[in-house]
Design a protein around this motif. Sequence first.
Motif, mmCIF file in Angstrom:
data_model
loop_
_atom_site.group_PDB
_atom_site.id
_atom_site.type_symbol
_atom_site.label_atom_id
_atom_site.label_comp_id
_atom_site.label_asym_id
_atom_site.label_seq_id
_atom_site.Cartn_x
_atom_site.Cartn_y
_atom_site.Cartn_z
ATOM 1 N N SER A 76 42.970 45.753 53.019
ATOM 2 C CA SER A 76 42.115 46.926 52.802
ATOM 3 C C SER A 76 40.872 46.549 52.001
ATOM 4 O O SER A 76 39.788 47.074 52.252
ATOM 5 C CB SER A 76 42.884 48.055 52.109
ATOM 6 N N GLN A 77 41.006 45.629 51.054
ATOM 7 C CA GLN A 77 39.853 45.186 50.274
ATOM 8 C C GLN A 77 38.892 44.376 51.138
ATOM 9 O O GLN A 77 37.673 44.509 51.019
ATOM 10 C CB GLN A 77 40.300 44.365 49.055
ATOM 11 N N ILE A 78 39.433 43.542 52.010
ATOM 12 C CA ILE A 78 38.579 42.772 52.922
ATOM 13 C C ILE A 78 37.812 43.728 53.831
ATOM 14 O O ILE A 78 36.596 43.583 54.011
ATOM 15 C CB ILE A 78 39.413 41.767 53.747
ATOM 16 N N ARG A 89 33.679 44.473 54.130
ATOM 17 C CA ARG A 89 32.952 44.366 55.395
ATOM 18 C C ARG A 89 32.087 45.587 55.671
ATOM 19 O O ARG A 89 31.273 45.559 56.576
ATOM 20 C CB ARG A 89 33.928 44.170 56.546
ATOM 21 N N GLN A 90 32.296 46.642 54.923
ATOM 22 C CA GLN A 90 31.530 47.863 55.120
ATOM 23 C C GLN A 90 30.184 47.744 54.407
ATOM 24 O O GLN A 90 30.145 47.523 53.207
ATOM 25 C CB GLN A 90 32.269 49.071 54.529
ATOM 26 N N PRO A 91 29.066 47.909 55.127
ATOM 27 C CA PRO A 91 27.778 47.937 54.429
ATOM 28 C C PRO A 91 27.686 49.225 53.605
ATOM 29 O O PRO A 91 28.533 50.101 53.713
ATOM 30 C CB PRO A 91 26.747 47.902 55.551
ATOM 31 N N PRO A 150 27.896 49.276 66.237
ATOM 32 C CA PRO A 150 26.454 49.444 66.432
ATOM 33 C C PRO A 150 25.802 49.961 65.152
ATOM 34 O O PRO A 150 26.319 50.878 64.517
ATOM 35 C CB PRO A 150 26.370 50.475 67.557
ATOM 36 N N GLY A 151 24.748 49.318 64.768
ATOM 37 C CA GLY A 151 24.054 49.700 63.535
ATOM 38 C C GLY A 151 24.515 48.902 62.331
ATOM 39 O O GLY A 151 23.877 48.920 61.291
ATOM 40 N N GLY A 152 25.650 48.201 62.451
ATOM 41 C CA GLY A 152 26.142 47.388 61.347
ATOM 42 C C GLY A 152 25.454 46.038 61.338
ATOM 43 O O GLY A 152 24.756 45.664 62.282
ATOM 44 N N PHE A 153 25.663 45.268 60.276
ATOM 45 C CA PHE A 153 25.003 43.974 60.128
ATOM 46 C C PHE A 153 25.596 42.904 61.025
ATOM 47 O O PHE A 153 24.946 41.946 61.350
ATOM 48 C CB PHE A 153 25.081 43.496 58.674
ATOM 49 N N GLY A 154 26.846 43.053 61.422
ATOM 50 C CA GLY A 154 27.526 41.991 62.142
ATOM 51 C C GLY A 154 27.541 42.193 63.646
ATOM 52 O O GLY A 154 28.485 41.807 64.307
#
Length: 171
Positions: A138-140, A144-146, A155-159
């Motif tokens: 859950s921490q990982i 990963r959430q911007p 879509p719209g995320g950095f990755g």
Amino acid sequence: MIFVSVLLAVSVAAFGQNNGMGDFARQWQERIESEKIAFLTNEMSLTPKEAQTFWPLYNQAQKEQREAIEASMKAFGELDKAVRDGKTGSEINALLDKYTKAIDGQDVSAKYLKEYLKILPAEKVAKLFLGEEKFRQSQINRLRQPMGGQPMNQPGGFGNNRRQQKSDDKK
């Protein structure tokens, strides 16, 4: 579990380097630890009596694990420096031995398993290990959430994955 411990140790070390971030790092670590305690208490369904005997033992195990991780990081740094400085084979061999012993000492779970089983039923001990992994995951996922809260691989995320975007465009 080891990943989260390393992440915490590295984060505290990085933020605590006399750059005014020491308080932030400490508060962040305390918040994560509080969340972990609440999460594990819930996952394990600890009674107040069980919690009273379990948490001091668990905290001791976590302290030992942090110390072991710090020792391995220190040994790694010494080994890295020796290689960069062109030290002799015998000096590097000694540092390799020190490093591998430090790595071997990182996981204290097996040592404390017997102790946990003295105070908790096996099902709750199993839930501890499973809960630690769930919490780590859950921490990982949280990391990963911007800032906007959208997963980085969406879509719209950095990755964003360009191949995925191209295949979506063809549809």
